[in-house]
Design an enzyme around this catalytic site. Structure first.
Site, PDB file in Angstrom:
ATOM      1  N   ASP A  38       0.849  -1.185   0.000  1.00  0.00           N
ATOM      2  CA  ASP A  38       0.000   0.000   0.000  1.00  0.00           C
ATOM      3  C   ASP A  38       0.888   1.238   0.000  1.00  0.00           C
ATOM      4  O   ASP A  38       1.764   1.377   0.865  1.00  0.00           O
ATOM      5  CB  ASP A  38      -0.891  -0.011   1.252  1.00  0.00           C
ATOM      6  N   HIS A  69      -3.748  13.789   1.046  1.00  0.00           N
ATOM      7  CA  HIS A  69      -3.975  12.825   2.130  1.00  0.00           C
ATOM      8  C   HIS A  69      -2.806  12.834   3.114  1.00  0.00           C
ATOM      9  O   HIS A  69      -3.005  12.880   4.334  1.00  0.00           O
ATOM     10  CB  HIS A  69      -4.161  11.421   1.560  1.00  0.00           C
ATOM     11  N   GLU A 108     -10.351   3.718   3.552  1.00  0.00           N
ATOM     12  CA  GLU A 108      -9.448   4.461   2.681  1.00  0.00           C
ATOM     13  C   GLU A 108      -9.823   4.106   1.245  1.00  0.00           C
ATOM     14  O   GLU A 108      -9.752   2.941   0.850  1.00  0.00           O
ATOM     15  CB  GLU A 108      -7.977   4.114   2.970  1.00  0.00           C
ATOM     16  N   GLU A 162      -9.074   3.823  -2.442  1.00  0.00           N
ATOM     17  CA  GLU A 162      -7.813   3.715  -3.172  1.00  0.00           C
ATOM     18  C   GLU A 162      -8.034   3.045  -4.528  1.00  0.00           C
ATOM     19  O   GLU A 162      -9.059   2.406  -4.756  1.00  0.00           O
ATOM     20  CB  GLU A 162      -6.805   2.861  -2.379  1.00  0.00           C
ATOM     21  N   ASP A 203      -9.128   0.158   1.918  1.00  0.00           N
ATOM     22  CA  ASP A 203      -8.178  -0.298   2.933  1.00  0.00           C
ATOM     23  C   ASP A 203      -8.727   0.095   4.310  1.00  0.00           C
ATOM     24  O   ASP A 203      -8.312   1.099   4.902  1.00  0.00           O
ATOM     25  CB  ASP A 203      -6.815   0.354   2.666  1.00  0.00           C
ATOM     26  N   ARG A 216      -8.355   3.552  13.253  1.00  0.00           N
ATOM     27  CA  ARG A 216      -7.430   4.664  13.534  1.00  0.00           C
ATOM     28  C   ARG A 216      -6.915   4.660  14.961  1.00  0.00           C
ATOM     29  O   ARG A 216      -5.804   5.124  15.223  1.00  0.00           O
ATOM     30  CB  ARG A 216      -8.126   5.996  13.247  1.00  0.00           C
ATOM     31  N   GLN A 275      -4.240   1.971  15.037  1.00  0.00           N
ATOM     32  CA  GLN A 275      -3.110   2.438  14.238  1.00  0.00           C
ATOM     33  C   GLN A 275      -2.283   3.509  14.960  1.00  0.00           C
ATOM     34  O   GLN A 275      -1.047   3.456  14.973  1.00  0.00           O
ATOM     35  CB  GLN A 275      -3.652   2.993  12.920  1.00  0.00           C
ATOM     36  N   LYS A 303      -4.680  -2.106  10.226  1.00  0.00           N
ATOM     37  CA  LYS A 303      -5.005  -2.285   8.815  1.00  0.00           C
ATOM     38  C   LYS A 303      -5.241  -3.742   8.434  1.00  0.00           C
ATOM     39  O   LYS A 303      -5.918  -4.017   7.441  1.00  0.00           O
ATOM     40  CB  LYS A 303      -3.829  -1.797   7.955  1.00  0.00           C
ATOM     41  N   THR A 352      -8.938  -5.844   3.861  1.00  0.00           N
ATOM     42  CA  THR A 352      -8.755  -4.926   2.744  1.00  0.00           C
ATOM     43  C   THR A 352      -9.665  -5.440   1.629  1.00  0.00           C
ATOM     44  O   THR A 352      -9.517  -6.588   1.199  1.00  0.00           O
ATOM     45  CB  THR A 352      -7.293  -4.930   2.258  1.00  0.00           C
ATOM     46  N   GLU A 369     -10.178  12.120   7.551  1.00  0.00           N
ATOM     47  CA  GLU A 369     -10.018  13.458   6.975  1.00  0.00           C
ATOM     48  C   GLU A 369     -11.349  14.185   6.838  1.00  0.00           C
ATOM     49  O   GLU A 369     -11.444  15.386   7.129  1.00  0.00           O
ATOM     50  CB  GLU A 369      -9.360  13.357   5.598  1.00  0.00           C
TER      51      GLU A 369
END
Lengths: 399, 399
Positions: free
Chosen positions: B118, B125, B189, B191, B221, B225, B228, B241, B245, B346
Site C-alpha cells: 500500500d 492525504h 481508505e 484507493e 483499505d 485509527r 493504528q 489495517k 482490505t 479526513e
C-alpha cells in the site's frame, strides 16, 4: 544413534541433528523435489518410504513441498513425528529408504510463504536501534512494553539458506537531497522464525499457539540501513528490507523444543489478557553469528520480551487470519552484552566501532563477497541438544 | 451495444461496463468457479466458450481463477481482450455462451494475492494525516516528495467486494496506559489498486510497467485509527489495517485506460532517473464514496503525486521481484477540497467535524451496520466511459 540403521556420527542425541530434532525440508532429487527429514548430516527423503505412514499422511510425505503437511495441522504433525522416530531409530531401514548426504542434496525453499511478519521483540535491540536512529529521543517508545511491535515484510523475496544476496540499490539521505546507488550500509538481522500451519483461523489464543505453529527456523532479515533510515517514516521499513530474507532450509518441529521452554521476562506492568500465557512459550535458544568464519556474536533468544505464542495472539487479535505457510519472525535477537548483538548496526554501533575478524580485517557493514552464517541450538530432552539448521548467505555485488 | 447479441441496456459505450471496459472476475457457477467478463450488468463466463480462443489462452479462460491468466503476460492479455471484443460485439452469440445477471452471479476473490503493498501517494492525504496525527510537526516528511512512501500489508486478509467487515479488537492509547476493546475509530481508505502479472521480474523500469500490470481495481483499505495511532511507531501500520482490505470483484484491464492517461504533478525538483516516465501513467479516474447511500466524497485520482509505473519501479528498484498476483494500491486518494477526501478521518477532521448523511444522521467514524460503496469511472476512447467495479462492504459488530 546407537543401534539405529543410520550410521551417521552426527545422528546422536548429543549432536544438534540427532533423533531428538528431525527437522523437515525439501531436497532436489533426480525425480523432482521431495519432502525429507534431516538425520545428522544426511537427508532422508520421505517419498520412497511413503508406505510406512498412515494413509492420512501419505499425500503430505510424498509431496514436493511442505505445503500439504502444513495444512494438516497439529494431530497429524505429532503422529508423523512419532512414526518418524520409530523409523529412524529402528535397527533396520524401512524398505526403499535412501539416505542422501547433505552435500549432495540441494535444498529449496520448503514451503510457499503466505504472509511474512517481522516483530521487534528484543528489548536490547529496540533500545540499541532507538539510540542509534533517534539519538535525541527515548530509546524505547511507549507502546513497546505493551505490545509486540511488528510489521509485514515481503513474502515473495523470502529465500532459502545458501541463496546469494545481491546488494540492493536505493535512495539514501544525502547532503543535497537524496542520493541513489548500491547500499553502503548492508546489514543482517539474526532472528528466529515460526512457520504456521493448521486450519485457517482468526484470533488465536496463546494457549492455541501449538495448533498453528508447525516449526521453527533461523531467519536472516537482510537490511540496507541507509535505504531504511531515509524511507521508514512514517510507514515503516520497506525497500530497506524487501530485497531478501533468508531462512533455514530445515524447519525444526515445535515439538522438539519441549525442554527449551522458558518464561518471558516480566514487562514491569500487568499484561493485557490476550497476551497472558498459561504455559511458557519463551524458548532457550542460543544463537551464533559468524562473519566470514569468525564468530562475532552469540545472541540469546531466552531474553526476548514476547514469546511466539504472544506474537501469534497479537497478530490475530484484530481478527486477521493465520493460514498455512504464514511466517513470522522474532525480530533481531540482541542481548545485553556487546557480543550478543544480532545486527552489525549494533555490533559496530552505527558504523563507528569496526568489528575485527580472525583474518585481521575490519568490518562495519557487509562487503561484497562476505558470508554470514547463523546457527543455533536449544536444550533437548534428557540432556540432548536440539539444532536449528544454519541460515547462510553471501553478498553479491550490485548489478 | 447497438447490434451486439448482448441485449443489456448497460452494455453501451456511454455506460461504465460497455464493450470498451470488459473487466475480468470469477463467478460461482453450479459447476464451480469460472473466469468471466463483465458485460453491462451481466457476467459472461468464459469456460463454456473456451473453444473460441487461441490454444495458448484455453487453460486461462477455462480456469476457476485469474491466476493462470495473470501468469501469461502482456501479449496474451492483449490478444484475449481483442478476441473478447470481437465476441461481445458480434451480432450472434458464440455457441454455448451463457449470460448470467450479476445479481445471480456470486463473485469471489478473483486471484491469489501474492504480496500486497500500500502506497501513500496523495499529497493532500499525506498532509491531512500529518496535520491530524502529528500536529506539532511538518505535515509532509522530507522523503515524501522524493519517493512513493509505502509499506507491505496483509495479503491473507484481502477480501472481495461485498464481504462483511467485522469491527476489529485491539489496543489503543488510554489515560492510564493502553485500553483494549473493539475499535472506536473505524475508517475507510478509498484507493485504486493494481493487479500484477507476467514473468517474475526484479527492477521493472517505468516503461515496462504495462508488461507487469494486468489491471486496475478499487480498493478499500479499512483502517482502525485508534489501533493504528498507538501501534504505528516506529515500524508502521500493522493491526490497524490487517483485519480486512476489500477489492472490486472485477478487474478492469490496464488497456482500457488508454484515453485516461495523464501526467503526474511536478514534484518541484528533478526526479531520480528511475522514477522518470517516458510516457504518462497517471490516470484520470473520478471516484465516488457513498456512506449508507449518501455520496460523501468525490476524490480525483488524476492529482496523485506518483503513477502506478513509478510505484512499481520504486517497489522493485532494490531488486525485489514482482510476481503474478502481487497487488499494490495507491494509498488513500484525497483532493484539495473537503469533499474530495478519501477517508473519514479526513472528512471528519479527526472526528471533530461530523459528516451529515441524507437520512439526517451524523457520522464521524463507522457504526456497526454502516455500508460504504466506492465506485469510479475514467474517460474511455471516443467519448466513452470506462468503469471500475464497486468495492462495497458493511460493518459487522465485533465478535
Amino acid at each position: 544413534m546407537s543401534g539405529s540403521w543410520i550410521a551417521d556420527p552426527a545422528f546422536r542425541a548429543d549432536e544438534p541433528f540427532g533423533p531428538q530434532t528431525l527437522p523437515y525440508g525439501v531436497v532436489e532429487l533426480p525425480g523432482g523435489p521431495a519432502v525429507a527429514v534431516r538425520v545428522g548430516d544426511h537427508a532422508l527423503p520421505l517419498r520412497p518410504i511413503a508406505g510406512e505412514f498412515a494413509p492420512e499422511l501419505a499425500d503430505a510425505v510424498a509431496a514436493g513441498s511442505l505445503d500439504p503437511l502444513l495444512a494438516l495441522g497439529r494431530p497429524a504433525w505429532t503422529s508423523l513425528r512419532a512414526r518418524l522416530r520409530e523409523l529412524v531409530t529402528a535397527t533396520a531401514p524401512p524398505p526403499g529408504a535412501v539416505l542422501v548426504p547433505l552435500a549432495e542434496a540441494p535444498t529449496r525453499l520448503p514451503f510457499t510463504v503466505g504472509d511474512y511478519v517481522d516483530f521487534y521483540s528484543s528489548r536490547h535491540h529496540a533500545e540499541n536501534v532507538g539510540r542509534i536512529f533517534r539519538p535525541d529521543g527515548e530509546p524505547l517508545l511507549p507502546n513497546w512494553t505493551h505490545l509486540p511491535v511488528g510489521y509485514h515484510g515481503r513474502s515473495g523475496t523470502v529465500v532459502v539458506s545458501g541463496t546469494g544476496v545481491v546488494r540492493p540499490h536505493g535512495q539514501r539521505r544525502g547532503d543535497q537531497g537524496p542520493e541513489f546507488g548500491p547500499s553502503t550500509r548492508l546489514d543482517i538481522e539474526a532472528e528466529v522464525g515460526f512457520v504456521c500451519g493448521g486450519p485457517v483461523a482468526g484470533r488465536v489464543r496463546t494457549s492455541a499457539a501449538p495448533d498453528h505453529i508447525f516449526g521453527v527456523a533461523l531467519v536472516n532479515d537482510w537490511s540496507a540501513r541507509d535505504i531504511q533510515a531515509w524511507e521508514y517514516v512514517p510507514l515503516g521499513p520497506f525497500l530497506g528490507k524487501s530485497f531478501a530474507t533468508s531462512i533455514s532450509a530445515w524447519i525444526t518441529p515445535l515439538d522438539a523444543f519441549a525442554a527449551a521452554r522458558v518464561e518471558v521476562p516480566d514487562p514491569g506492568h500487568p499484561r493485557l489478557d490476550y497476551l497472558v500465557e498459561d504455559s511458557h512459550w519463551g524458548l532457550d535458544i542460543g544463537i551464533e553469528v559468524s562473519w566470514n568464519g569468525t564468530v562475532v556474536s552469540r545472541p540469546e533468544f531466552a531474553g526476548m520480551a514476547y514469546s511466539c505464542a504472544q506474537q501469534l495472539a497479537h497478530m490475530t487479535v484484530n481478527g486477521a487470519t493465520v493460514r498455512p505457510g504464514d511466517l513470522f519472525a522474532s525480530g533481531t535477537v540482541s542481548g545485553p552484552g556487546k557480543h550478543q548483538r544480532g545486527s552489525f548496526l549494533e555490533l559496530s554501533w552505527g558504523g563507528q566501532e569496526p568489528v575485527r575478524l580472525d583474518d585481521g580485517s575490519e568490518r562495519t557493514f557487509l562487503l561484497d563477497g562476505d558470508t554470514v552464517v547463523i546457527t543455533a541450538t536449544a536444550p533437548g530432552p534428557d540432556g540432548s541438544v536440539v539444532g536449528l539448521a544454519e541460515v547462510a548467505g553471501t553478498v553479491l555485488a550490485a548489478t
